[in-house]
Design an enzyme around this catalytic site. Structure first.
Site, PDB file in Angstrom:
ATOM      1  N   ALA A  95      60.614  44.500   5.469  1.00  0.00           N
ATOM      2  CA  ALA A  95      59.452  45.690   5.393  1.00  0.00           C
ATOM      3  C   ALA A  95      58.733  45.408   4.004  1.00  0.00           C
ATOM      4  O   ALA A  95      59.500  44.917   2.936  1.00  0.00           O
ATOM      5  CB  ALA A  95      60.185  47.059   4.828  1.00  0.00           C
TER       6      ALA A  95
ATOM      7  N   GLN B 109      54.514  45.604   1.999  1.00  0.00           N
ATOM      8  CA  GLN B 109      52.919  45.717   2.182  1.00  0.00           C
ATOM      9  C   GLN B 109      52.621  43.976   2.302  1.00  0.00           C
ATOM     10  O   GLN B 109      53.012  43.222   1.280  1.00  0.00           O
ATOM     11  CB  GLN B 109      52.479  46.099   0.828  1.00  0.00           C
ATOM     12  CG  GLN B 109      51.024  46.459   0.743  1.00  0.00           C
ATOM     13  CD  GLN B 109      50.171  45.081   1.181  1.00  0.00           C
ATOM     14  OE1 GLN B 109      49.584  44.966   1.998  1.00  0.00           O
ATOM     15  NE2 GLN B 109      50.126  44.286   0.057  1.00  0.00           N
TER      16      GLN B 109
ATOM     17  N   TYR C 299      49.892  40.189  -4.442  1.00  0.00           N
ATOM     18  CA  TYR C 299      50.899  40.013  -3.328  1.00  0.00           C
ATOM     19  C   TYR C 299      52.130  38.993  -3.636  1.00  0.00           C
ATOM     20  O   TYR C 299      53.201  39.172  -3.507  1.00  0.00           O
ATOM     21  CB  TYR C 299      50.267  39.614  -1.826  1.00  0.00           C
ATOM     22  CG  TYR C 299      51.161  39.269  -0.869  1.00  0.00           C
ATOM     23  CD1 TYR C 299      51.867  40.351  -0.067  1.00  0.00           C
ATOM     24  CD2 TYR C 299      51.217  38.177  -0.346  1.00  0.00           C
ATOM     25  CE1 TYR C 299      52.844  40.094   1.084  1.00  0.00           C
ATOM     26  CE2 TYR C 299      52.034  37.619   0.763  1.00  0.00           C
ATOM     27  CZ  TYR C 299      52.853  38.817   1.081  1.00  0.00           C
ATOM     28  OH  TYR C 299      53.834  38.368   2.226  1.00  0.00           O
TER      29      TYR C 299
ATOM     30  N   ILE D 262      35.035  32.420  14.161  1.00  0.00           N
ATOM     31  CA  ILE D 262      34.162  32.282  12.661  1.00  0.00           C
ATOM     32  C   ILE D 262      35.029  31.421  11.615  1.00  0.00           C
ATOM     33  O   ILE D 262      35.954  32.159  11.280  1.00  0.00           O
ATOM     34  CB  ILE D 262      33.565  33.652  12.336  1.00  0.00           C
ATOM     35  CG1 ILE D 262      32.932  34.121  13.376  1.00  0.00           C
ATOM     36  CG2 ILE D 262      32.813  33.134  10.938  1.00  0.00           C
ATOM     37  CD1 ILE D 262      32.316  35.560  13.034  1.00  0.00           C
ATOM     38  N   ILE D 263      34.730  30.396  11.469  1.00  0.00           N
ATOM     39  CA  ILE D 263      35.564  29.721  10.462  1.00  0.00           C
ATOM     40  C   ILE D 263      34.884  29.874   8.940  1.00  0.00           C
ATOM     41  O   ILE D 263      33.630  29.708   8.787  1.00  0.00           O
ATOM     42  CB  ILE D 263      35.386  28.232  10.761  1.00  0.00           C
ATOM     43  CG1 ILE D 263      35.961  27.883  11.819  1.00  0.00           C
ATOM     44  CG2 ILE D 263      36.024  27.318   9.566  1.00  0.00           C
ATOM     45  CD1 ILE D 263      35.797  26.389  12.434  1.00  0.00           C
TER      46      ILE D 263
ATOM     47  N   ARG E 160      36.215  32.054   1.791  1.00  0.00           N
ATOM     48  CA  ARG E 160      36.847  32.960   1.042  1.00  0.00           C
ATOM     49  C   ARG E 160      37.231  32.854  -0.332  1.00  0.00           C
ATOM     50  O   ARG E 160      37.830  31.683  -0.597  1.00  0.00           O
ATOM     51  CB  ARG E 160      38.234  33.488   1.785  1.00  0.00           C
ATOM     52  CG  ARG E 160      37.973  34.193   3.287  1.00  0.00           C
ATOM     53  CD  ARG E 160      39.139  33.949   4.090  1.00  0.00           C
ATOM     54  NE  ARG E 160      40.612  34.490   3.530  1.00  0.00           N
ATOM     55  CZ  ARG E 160      40.959  35.530   3.579  1.00  0.00           C
ATOM     56  NH1 ARG E 160      40.430  36.596   4.417  1.00  0.00           N
ATOM     57  NH2 ARG E 160      42.173  36.097   2.954  1.00  0.00           N
TER      58      ARG E 160
ATOM     59  N   GLY F  49      39.101  32.590  -3.675  1.00  0.00           N
ATOM     60  CA  GLY F  49      40.453  32.479  -4.123  1.00  0.00           C
ATOM     61  C   GLY F  49      41.571  31.943  -3.183  1.00  0.00           C
ATOM     62  O   GLY F  49      42.615  31.947  -3.400  1.00  0.00           O
TER      63      GLY F  49
HETATM   64  N1  LIG Z   1      52.919  37.452   8.476  1.00  0.00           N
HETATM   65  C1  LIG Z   1      53.284  36.272   7.722  1.00  0.00           C
HETATM   66  O1  LIG Z   1      52.572  35.167   7.955  1.00  0.00           O
HETATM   67  C2  LIG Z   1      54.028  36.123   6.563  1.00  0.00           C
HETATM   68  C3  LIG Z   1      54.271  35.003   5.865  1.00  0.00           C
HETATM   69  C4  LIG Z   1      55.029  34.971   4.934  1.00  0.00           C
HETATM   70  C5  LIG Z   1      55.767  36.205   4.733  1.00  0.00           C
HETATM   71  N2  LIG Z   1      55.679  37.269   5.222  1.00  0.00           N
HETATM   72  C6  LIG Z   1      56.599  38.555   5.029  1.00  0.00           C
HETATM   73  O2  LIG Z   1      57.342  38.717   6.107  1.00  0.00           O
HETATM   74  C7  LIG Z   1      57.681  40.030   6.290  1.00  0.00           C
HETATM   75  C8  LIG Z   1      57.236  40.742   7.642  1.00  0.00           C
HETATM   76  O3  LIG Z   1      56.012  40.491   7.801  1.00  0.00           O
HETATM   77  P1  LIG Z   1      55.227  41.087   9.176  1.00  0.00           P
HETATM   78  O4  LIG Z   1      53.904  39.960   9.120  1.00  0.00           O
HETATM   79  O5  LIG Z   1      56.262  41.004  10.114  1.00  0.00           O
HETATM   80  O6  LIG Z   1      54.436  42.335   8.663  1.00  0.00           O
HETATM   81  P2  LIG Z   1      54.383  43.586   9.557  1.00  0.00           P
HETATM   82  O7  LIG Z   1      53.066  44.258   8.955  1.00  0.00           O
HETATM   83  O8  LIG Z   1      54.241  43.295  10.927  1.00  0.00           O
HETATM   84  O9  LIG Z   1      55.660  44.350   9.389  1.00  0.00           O
HETATM   85  C9  LIG Z   1      56.279  44.946   8.349  1.00  0.00           C
HETATM   86  C10 LIG Z   1      56.723  46.200   8.543  1.00  0.00           C
HETATM   87  O10 LIG Z   1      57.125  46.922   7.259  1.00  0.00           O
HETATM   88  C11 LIG Z   1      57.044  48.252   7.400  1.00  0.00           C
HETATM   89  N3  LIG Z   1      56.921  48.983   6.200  1.00  0.00           N
HETATM   90  C12 LIG Z   1      56.030  48.793   5.242  1.00  0.00           C
HETATM   91  N4  LIG Z   1      56.103  49.439   4.237  1.00  0.00           N
HETATM   92  C13 LIG Z   1      57.483  50.184   4.534  1.00  0.00           C
HETATM   93  C14 LIG Z   1      58.203  51.076   3.920  1.00  0.00           C
HETATM   94  N5  LIG Z   1      57.922  51.748   2.366  1.00  0.00           N
HETATM   95  N6  LIG Z   1      59.494  51.612   4.060  1.00  0.00           N
HETATM   96  C15 LIG Z   1      59.817  50.930   5.680  1.00  0.00           C
HETATM   97  N7  LIG Z   1      59.154  50.290   6.107  1.00  0.00           N
HETATM   98  C16 LIG Z   1      57.873  49.726   5.584  1.00  0.00           C
HETATM   99  C17 LIG Z   1      55.449  48.279   8.110  1.00  0.00           C
HETATM  100  O11 LIG Z   1      55.424  49.627   8.758  1.00  0.00           O
HETATM  101  C18 LIG Z   1      55.971  47.178   9.260  1.00  0.00           C
HETATM  102  O12 LIG Z   1      56.228  47.669  10.493  1.00  0.00           O
HETATM  103  C19 LIG Z   1      56.996  40.605   5.057  1.00  0.00           C
HETATM  104  O13 LIG Z   1      58.089  40.739   4.147  1.00  0.00           O
HETATM  105  C20 LIG Z   1      55.944  39.899   4.676  1.00  0.00           C
HETATM  106  O14 LIG Z   1      55.661  39.644   3.285  1.00  0.00           O
HETATM  107  C21 LIG Z   1      54.803  37.219   6.163  1.00  0.00           C
END
Ligand SMILES: NC(=O)c1ccc[n+]([C@@H]2O[C@H](COP(=O)([O-])OP(=O)(O)OC[C@H]3O[C@@H](n4cnc5c(N)ncnc54)[C@H](O)[C@@H]3O)[C@@H](O)[C@H]2O)c1
Length: 297
Positions: A68, A70, A135, A194-195, A262, A264
């Protein structure tokens, strides 16, 4: 083994729950109700920032996978307080309650964003960590807390640093969705991708099912305490190439459009997969072509 997966309604959390359910007893915690029917019986609605919610799902749990978060870099810039609250305080809450509940293994899902601009490629686990977004900082803070809890408790802790993962479960309506989701969403509707920038920037894309597979290998293996593991395909793909592959998967006759870069954004990123291969025997299985045609379908 009983496993708690936080973020179980999300992309990674839901694939992971499905995979782990084949062998283990799984409970999921998320603020969103569970969208996938098969996971509804093991899913609990709750907030990782509330220790009481976390405590409620920790009964009898042997291992925790903390997904979980942000997850958006852009949102972390617009709303750094929420980003830090969820990713730092939320992580501390899950860690602290897990340690108190006697959890044996804790897997923290970090991010390749902790590295910032790569100083060399491919990026291995020893690469310096200089995040360039709120982040990246909040995810790195999580890693540091995880390591501290390795000392302060009996939990075996592992941090996983995924590169860019993607799947049909990413939300195409989200303003924060990744480049693959955006490209596929456009080509499916007959619009060209769109790149942003010249398209020569590169990324390491890995299917979310492969990330889930690597986490499951970590849960099965003992003796990984204190390890950090990068998680990627090891394949470098330029954004132009990705746009062409997305167009090809759609079967349409389109030419990508170009927009201003973009601000940064990092230029290039690819994962060094040696450590995960050696320690876990892990290799990503889903090719980008397969993953894209699944998304376009
Ligand atoms: N998507 C990517 O490419 C990527 C890359 C590197 C790391 N990550 C990490 O992987 C993990 C999963 O990412 P994802 O892409 O599946 O994201 P996602 O947004 O699909 O899933 C994250 C989930 O966490 C839940 N959540 C958020 N705040 C919460 C809280 N306070 N309490 C309980 N649940 C909460 C959300 O409702 C969501 O369902 C995250 O930790 C993210 O930082 C993602």
């Amino acid at each position: 083994m009983r496993v708690l997966v936080t973020g179980s309604s999300g992309q990674l959390g839901s694939y992971l729950c499905e995979l782990l359910m084949r062998r283990h007893d799984v409970v999921g915690l998320d603020t969103r109700t569970q969208p996938y029917a098969v996971l509804k019986p093991c899913s609990v609605v709750g907030d990782i920032q509330r220790p009481g919610d976390v405590r409620r799902v920790l009964g009898g749990v042997d291992a925790v996978v903390h997904c979980a978060a942000q997850v958006s870099v852009d949102k972390s810039v617009q709303d750094p307080i929420t980003d830090a609250s969820v990713n730092v305080l939320g992580t501390v809450s899950v860690l602290h309650e897990s340690a108190k509940a006697g959890v044996r293994k804790f897997v923290y899902i970090s991010s390749a964003a902790i590295f910032g601009r790569p100083k060399y490629l491919p990026v291995d686990e020893e690469h310096p960590t200089h995040p360039i977004s709120n982040y990246g900082v909040s995810k790195l803070a999580g890693e540091k807390y995880v390591l501290a809890y390795a000392n302060m408790s009996r939990m075996e802790v592992v941090s996983v640093r995924p590169f860019n993962f993607y799947s049909v479960r990413a939300d195409p309506q989200s303003p924060y969705s990744g480049v693959i989701t955006k490209f596929v969403s456009r080509v499916r509707s007959g619009f060209p991708p769109i790149i942003e920038g010249d398209g020569r920037q590169t990324r390491d894309f890995i299917h979310t099912r492969d990330v889930a597979e690597m986490i499951s290998l970590i849960l099965e293996k003992d003796g990984l305490g204190g390890q950090v593991l990068n998680c990627g395909s090891g394949v470098s793909t330029s954004v132009s190439d990705l746009a062409r592959k997305a167009i090809r998967a759609s079967g349409r006759d389109l030419e990508p459009l170009f927009a201003t870069p973009r601000i940064g954004d990092i230029r290039d990123s690819v994962c060094n997969v040696t450590k995960s291969r050696e320690l876990l025997g892990f290799r990503a299985k889903v090719s980008l072509e397969e993953g894209l045609s699944e998304l376009v379908r």
